[in-house]
Design a protein around this motif. Structure first.
Motif, PDB file in Angstrom:
ATOM      1  N   GLY A  66      43.888 -27.275 -18.380  1.00 47.95           N
ATOM      2  CA  GLY A  66      43.719 -27.074 -16.948  1.00 47.95           C
ATOM      3  C   GLY A  66      42.272 -27.290 -16.561  1.00 47.95           C
ATOM      4  O   GLY A  66      41.523 -28.010 -17.233  1.00 47.95           O
ATOM      5  N   GLU A  67      41.855 -26.628 -15.504  1.00 51.03           N
ATOM      6  CA  GLU A  67      40.459 -26.749 -15.061  1.00 51.03           C
ATOM      7  C   GLU A  67      39.512 -25.981 -15.973  1.00 51.03           C
ATOM      8  O   GLU A  67      38.343 -26.346 -16.132  1.00 51.03           O
ATOM      9  N   GLY A  68      40.039 -24.946 -16.591  1.00 45.45           N
ATOM     10  CA  GLY A  68      39.188 -24.101 -17.410  1.00 45.45           C
ATOM     11  C   GLY A  68      38.553 -24.817 -18.577  1.00 45.45           C
ATOM     12  O   GLY A  68      37.398 -24.544 -18.931  1.00 45.45           O
ATOM     13  N   ASP A  69      39.294 -25.727 -19.223  1.00 42.79           N
ATOM     14  CA  ASP A  69      38.726 -26.459 -20.365  1.00 42.79           C
ATOM     15  C   ASP A  69      38.326 -27.888 -19.989  1.00 42.79           C
ATOM     16  O   ASP A  69      38.011 -28.706 -20.852  1.00 42.79           O
ATOM     17  N   LEU A  74      37.847 -29.878 -11.337  1.00 42.11           N
ATOM     18  CA  LEU A  74      37.745 -28.660 -10.528  1.00 42.11           C
ATOM     19  C   LEU A  74      37.170 -28.994  -9.161  1.00 42.11           C
ATOM     20  O   LEU A  74      36.078 -29.551  -9.047  1.00 42.11           O
ATOM     21  N   SER A  75      37.917 -28.621  -8.111  1.00 46.75           N
ATOM     22  CA  SER A  75      37.450 -28.843  -6.748  1.00 46.75           C
ATOM     23  C   SER A  75      36.349 -27.852  -6.397  1.00 46.75           C
ATOM     24  O   SER A  75      36.335 -26.715  -6.886  1.00 46.75           O
ATOM     25  N   LYS A  80      41.394 -23.897  -3.885  1.00 46.12           N
ATOM     26  CA  LYS A  80      42.367 -24.925  -4.243  1.00 46.12           C
ATOM     27  C   LYS A  80      42.549 -25.030  -5.760  1.00 46.12           C
ATOM     28  O   LYS A  80      43.267 -25.911  -6.238  1.00 46.12           O
ATOM     29  N   SER A  81      41.907 -24.148  -6.512  1.00 50.26           N
ATOM     30  CA  SER A  81      41.976 -24.201  -7.973  1.00 50.26           C
ATOM     31  C   SER A  81      43.416 -24.065  -8.463  1.00 50.26           C
ATOM     32  O   SER A  81      44.135 -23.135  -8.088  1.00 50.26           O
ATOM     33  N   ILE A  82      43.829 -24.996  -9.324  1.00 51.18           N
ATOM     34  CA  ILE A  82      45.168 -24.935  -9.915  1.00 51.18           C
ATOM     35  C   ILE A  82      45.290 -23.734 -10.844  1.00 51.18           C
ATOM     36  O   ILE A  82      46.309 -23.021 -10.835  1.00 51.18           O
ATOM     37  N   VAL A 114      35.729 -15.809  -9.613  1.00 50.51           N
ATOM     38  CA  VAL A 114      36.896 -15.795  -8.716  1.00 50.51           C
ATOM     39  C   VAL A 114      38.159 -15.409  -9.489  1.00 50.51           C
ATOM     40  O   VAL A 114      38.953 -14.568  -9.048  1.00 50.51           O
ATOM     41  N   LEU A 115      38.359 -16.016 -10.659  1.00 45.16           N
ATOM     42  CA  LEU A 115      39.524 -15.680 -11.479  1.00 45.16           C
ATOM     43  C   LEU A 115      39.456 -14.249 -11.986  1.00 45.16           C
ATOM     44  O   LEU A 115      40.482 -13.570 -12.124  1.00 45.16           O
TER      45      LEU A 115
END
Length: 376
Positions: A66-69, A74-75, A80-82, A114-115
């Motif tokens: 995902g965006e994490g790795d 990442l927007s 809008k983060s998946i 944020v997460l």
């Protein structure tokens, strides 16, 4: 620095090559594993908690692939983060959720914050935890209900992560490489999770025989040594150090796993600077073993035994604070005197000094709070 923990990341090896390392981790007390492939085999090894993106995971994982790795872009608009939306969706389904983030730039650092306001755990992966990002994230999330887990490679990196800003991360995760690495990090976790209590010398003011009542014996899964016992008392903010039955007696055999604690209504100190009623304890609960220096180690209750026995009232004083507690009226019940030696309650006299703990905080449902509560 209580309640630190370690997780492992399954190594990129065949099952046969990594099975012994995973087994060694469980035997060292590490029972959480991030694994995306071999969950079925791992569950055959023992009772692991599996962190994975699969639906049957004990902790649902977002961020890998995902965006994490970095697999997905990442927007700059983090709403809008998946990964964030996956985490929210899983939380809405009642899942325990963990986010995985590689801190490669400022935007990913912001994503971590944020997460961290949504998930239960957040794994942070960085190239060097001696630099600022970890401090920033800990500071931003210290009031949030999230556990921060730093990815480390060895015991030195683990020590830095767990002690950053004096608060440190809640835990570490590492890819298992060899048996020595597992043992070193497991030992570090045990060392840093040890609580310590400033024991005082309490002056005995009265010892009085009473009638019978229901008293509790706590049988633990730990063999205690002379000088060790538990903090127990009728008042949650003032407790006596009740010695274990680790000494031989002409009346009964040594039972070093046991503390003959006191009546059912008394408090006992448990991990996390919390208290429980003795009557509440049952097999599987955690308790705190305390030695004559105030150093502690955690143990597990194997059995709690309640029987009707004659009781003894102990009264003591420390700098104007009155302390009371009840114990079984028997020669085998011991406290710890000012020199650190066990002393039978049958030998206690007015003016003698014994070890105990005075807490500055009041307690509500066993947790320390800043409130004035009178106990008498």
């Amino acid at each position: 620095m209580p309640n630190k923990f370690a997780w492992i990341m399954s190594p990129d090896k065949t099952w046969e090559d990594k099975k012994d390392l995973i087994t060694m981790s469980l035997e060292s007390g590490i029972d959480y594993i991030l694994d995306l492939e071999d969950s079925e085999n791992i569950r055959k090894v023992g009772n692991f908690n599996i962190i994975s993106s699969k639906e049957d995971a004990d902790i649902y994982l977002v961020g890998i692939e995902g965006e994490g790795d970095g697999s997905l872009e990442l927007s700059e608009d983090l709403n809008k983060s998946i990964d964030l939306n996956k985490a929210k969706e899983a939380k809405n389904k009642g899942k325990t959720v963990c986010a995985y983030i590689e801190i490669t730039d400022k935007l990913h650092e912001q994503l971590a914050v944020v997460l961290g306001r949504v998930v239960d755990y957040i794994i942070l992966v960085g190239t060097d935890w001696t630099i600022i990002p970890l401090e920033n994230i800990i500071a931003d999330l210290q009031k949030e209900n999230v556990k921060i887990v730093a990815a480390v490679s060895d015991v030195d990196e683990a020590k830095v992560a767990l002690e950053t800003l004096e608060i440190g991360t809640d835990g570490v995760i590492f890819e298992v490489k060899d048996f020595g690495q597992i043992k070193e990090i497991a030992n570090l976790i045990e060392e840093l999770s040890t609580e310590s209590y400033d024991l005082k010398n309490l002056t005995i003011t009265n010892v009085k025989s009473l009638g019978s009542g229901d008293r509790v014996c706590i049988d633990t899964v730990t063999m205690m040594h002379p000088g060790e016992g538990m903090l127990i008392g009728s008042y949650s903010k003032a407790m006596f150090l009740i010695h274990s039955e680790s000494l031989e007696s002409e009346y009964v055999a040594s039972r070093p796993f046991r503390v003959n604690a006191g009546p059912v209504q008394a408090y006992v100190m448990v991990p996390g600077n919390k208290t429980r009623y003795l009557s509440e304890l049952e097999a599987g609960d955690e308790v705190l073993i305390v030695d004559k220096e105030g150093k502690t180690k955690q143990s597990i209750v194997g059995r709690s035994k309640i029987e009707k026995r004659p009781l003894l009232l102990l009264e003591a004083e420390y700098e104007g604070i009155k302390i009371k507690s009840l114990v079984q009226n028997a020669e085998t019940i011991r406290l710890v005197d000012e020199k650190g030696n066990p002393i039978s309650v049958s030998d206690l006299e007015k003016g003698m000094k014994v070890k105990g703990f005075i807490d500055d905080s009041a307690r509500h449902f066993g947790m320390a709070i800043d409130e004035n509560i009178i106990e008498q």
